[in-house]
Each structure stands twice: as C-alpha cells, then as structure tokens.
Design a protein around this motif. Structure first.
Motif, mmCIF file in Angstrom:
data_model
loop_
_atom_site.group_PDB
_atom_site.id
_atom_site.type_symbol
_atom_site.label_atom_id
_atom_site.label_comp_id
_atom_site.label_asym_id
_atom_site.label_seq_id
_atom_site.Cartn_x
_atom_site.Cartn_y
_atom_site.Cartn_z
ATOM 1 N N VAL A 147 -3.859 0.024 6.190
ATOM 2 C CA VAL A 147 -4.127 0.880 5.040
ATOM 3 C C VAL A 147 -4.818 2.172 5.472
ATOM 4 O O VAL A 147 -4.650 3.213 4.871
ATOM 5 C CB VAL A 147 -5.012 0.111 4.024
ATOM 6 C CG1 VAL A 147 -5.498 1.014 2.900
ATOM 7 C CG2 VAL A 147 -4.244 -1.061 3.466
ATOM 8 N N CYS A 185 -3.720 0.677 -2.932
ATOM 9 C CA CYS A 185 -3.292 -0.702 -2.653
ATOM 10 C C CYS A 185 -2.984 -1.389 -3.972
ATOM 11 O O CYS A 185 -3.776 -1.296 -4.913
ATOM 12 C CB CYS A 185 -4.429 -1.509 -2.039
ATOM 13 S SG CYS A 185 -4.800 -1.082 -0.398
ATOM 14 N N VAL A 213 0.846 -1.194 0.000
ATOM 15 C CA VAL A 213 0.000 0.000 0.000
ATOM 16 C C VAL A 213 0.882 1.244 0.000
ATOM 17 O O VAL A 213 1.935 1.261 0.653
ATOM 18 C CB VAL A 213 -0.964 0.002 1.206
ATOM 19 C CG1 VAL A 213 -0.240 -0.062 2.534
ATOM 20 C CG2 VAL A 213 -1.874 1.216 1.193
#
Ligand code: PEP
Ligand code: MN
Length: 337
Positions: free
Chosen positions: A77, A40, A2
């Motif tokens: 994330v 991502c 990510v």
C-alpha cells in the motif's frame, strides 16, 4: 484491495471516490503518504473489477489486490519506508537510532547519570520504565507517575527525547511529555490500548508479544495505524521458545521480514531477547547488520543494584564500548548513527 491515486488529486475528488465505495458497503482506509495517497477497501472485494475501476476513474493511477490481512501497514500500500521524527532524531531513512536507558527509572540521580552518559556515548533517545509489567505482584512495580516526572527532568537536562511504557489507556494523559509511547510485549494484543494509542499524535513503539507471530505483530500495528496514528515503530524483542539458557530467543528473521512486509521502521531489543549481559553486544551488532532501523538497549549505572533486569543491563562503560563498535559497523552498513 488498494487504489493508488495520482499525485496532486484535489481533496474533494478523493472524498468523492471514498464516499462512492462507502455507499457500496465497503469500509475504507485513506493512507496519505509522502509519495502517494492510497485508498484501501475493506470488505468482500471479490466482485470488484479492478481494471474497470482504474479505467473509469481518472484520479486512480493503479490498483492492487492485497491478500494479506494487514493493509495500511503493508508495503504494497505504501512502498516508501515510513520515517519517524522525534525532535531532531530520525528513525528510518538510513539511520540506525539507538535508544538506551534503564529498565526502570529508580531515582533522579540514577536516571540523570544514565541519561548524561548514554547521550555522551551516542544514544539518541532515553528509555526508562515508570509503569512496569512484572510477572510477580510482589516485585518492584515501577515509580509510576513519579518515575515519569524523573524521566521528564532527565529530558530537560539532556535534551534527549524519552520513551516509556504505557500499561493501559487511562494513563494516556500522564504521557503528555513522553515523546514515544511504548506498548510492551504483554500488551501487544490489548486491543483497547492499541485503539487508544491510535488516537494520539505521537509515535508508538510497539513491541512484539512473547508468543506472537510476525503477522500478529503487524495486525496490532494495523489497529494503531487504522485508528489514525501512522507513527508506529515495530520492535522485535525475542520470543518464547523451548530454549531455557536465554530469557527469550531473538528472532532476527522477523526484523528482515518485517522490513520487507511493512513500510514501518523496525528496531530490536537484544536485552529482553537474551536476558544475559554478555550476549547483548554481539546481538546488537547482528541487529545492525540485518538491516534494523535501530536498537533499544538497557543500561544501568550500577547493574548489580538495579531494581529490575540488572542481569541484562550493560553498565555505562560497556555501553560506550558497544557504541564505538556499532559506529564502525554502521559505516560498512551505510547507516548513519
Ligand atoms: C521493557 O522494555 O522494559 C519491557 C518490559 O519490555 P518487553 O515489553 O519487551 O518485555
Ligand atoms: Mn526490562
């Protein structure tokens, strides 16, 4: 892998960055949060030099490798907890939001009496099943579309937002006035349904399957978020174990772990977890204390006559007492009810 982008990067720059990866054969998921934007990469990232990407792209703040299979629901994330708002009601952000109502909507009178009472006691959202997933085809299957109509009427009368269970994707249009769409335990891995509710613009309450792991629950949430709907609420509702004295076994550690592993709000359901009315209040308190964002409790104006799940339903006075006890606890836990 990510990449967290710098704040306030122009959209064209983000699109260009994303396109660059797609041209290299990766799939990408763009996660635009309130705090930051994350890109991502899905695919084999073994050959990607993370430091080089950060050094050579001035829009990238930092990058991380994500070892877990779940990406967009992963706290790595998206560090800040997701907050979901339904009208005036907040789920997450220090609130302990109580959802209550009958297992099944049975009649206008029944749902209205329950709605008015649970609202007075402090519930913020009204639940009620219209399409019921029953083990036996001979058992009451719910009032179906008519049940949703009754729920809508109770919403109109009380102002409470409503949540109800969807059984398959052909029903989506019927749920237009339902504020939160519930995907039940038995449908947690109905991937077509998950993708379909990933395409709607309202929160989804995703219940853990009877025999599904925490990771499988997160992967099911991943289906919904990756399909474009970031508003997912996870619900622990008890899992099958060797124990026979309770309907299921409430997995409190799942509540804690889900909060650690994911940024999504997590609630729990002590009614289906135990199947026994007298267990519901103590389990509800435990759910608050372990840090859940809320609770879903079944209530009925006449549990002995309930068409579904009467044995685990609190009557309206019992629910009121529970709410008083929870409010006292909530102060100690620094939660807003
Ligand atoms: C329900 O909430 O009414 C229900 C059927 O729950 P679960 O899917 O958790 O069994
Ligand atoms: Mn039920």
């Amino acid at each position: 892998m990510v990449f967290i982008l710098n704040p306030d990067v122009a959209k064209e720059k983000v699109d260009e960055f994303v396109l660059g990866w797609e041209q290299k054969g990766f799939s990408t998921i763009l996660s635009v949060g309130t705090e930051h934007t994350a890109v991502c990469l899905i695919g084999n990232t073994a050959g990607v030099d993370l430091d080089h990407v950060v050094e050579t792209n001035d829009i990238v703040s930092y990058g991380k490798r994500i070892t877990e299979q779940y990406k967009v629901v992963n706290r790595t994330v998206h560090e800040a907890s997701t907050v979901i708002r339904v009208g005036d009601v907040t789920i997450g952000e220090g609130f302990f939001t109580v959802i209550s109502g009958p297992c099944s909507v049975e009649s206008n009178e029944q749902i209205l009496e329950i709605a008015q009472s649970v609202k007075k006691s402090g519930a913020k959202i009204l639940r009620g099943g219209a399409f019921k997933p029953r083990t036996s085809p001979y058992a009451f299957q719910g009032k179906q579309a008519e049940g949703l109509e009754m729920l809508r009427m109770a919403k109109k009368e009380t102002g409470l937002p409503i949540v109800s269970e969807i059984m398959n994707q052909t029903q989506i249009d019927l749920f237009e006035d339902v504020d939160i769409v519930q995907v039940g335990a038995r449908n947690m891995q109905n991937f077509d349904l998950l993708r379909a509710v990933g395409g709607i613009k309202k929160p989804v309450l995703l219940k853990r399957g009877l025999a599904n792991t925490i990771e499988e629950l997160l992967m099911s949430a991943e289906y919904i978020v990756a399909a474009g709907n970031p508003q997912v609420i996870l619900c622990e509702r008890g899992i099958r174990s060797f124990e026979t004295m309770t309907r299921n076994t409430l997995d409190l550690s799942a509540v804690v772990l889900l909060k650690q592993k994911s940024h999504l709000p997590v609630i729990a359901d002590p009614s289906h977890a135990s199947g026994i009315r007298s267990l519901v209040p103590p389990l509800a308190k435990a759910i608050l204390v372990v840090g859940a964002d809320g609770l879903m409790v079944e209530t009925h104006n006449n549990p002995a006559q309930a068409l579904c799940d009467g044995a685990q339903s609190l009557d309206l006075a019992q629910f009121n007492t529970l709410m008083e006890e929870l409010r006292e606890r909530a102060v100690l836990e620094h939660k807003i009810m």
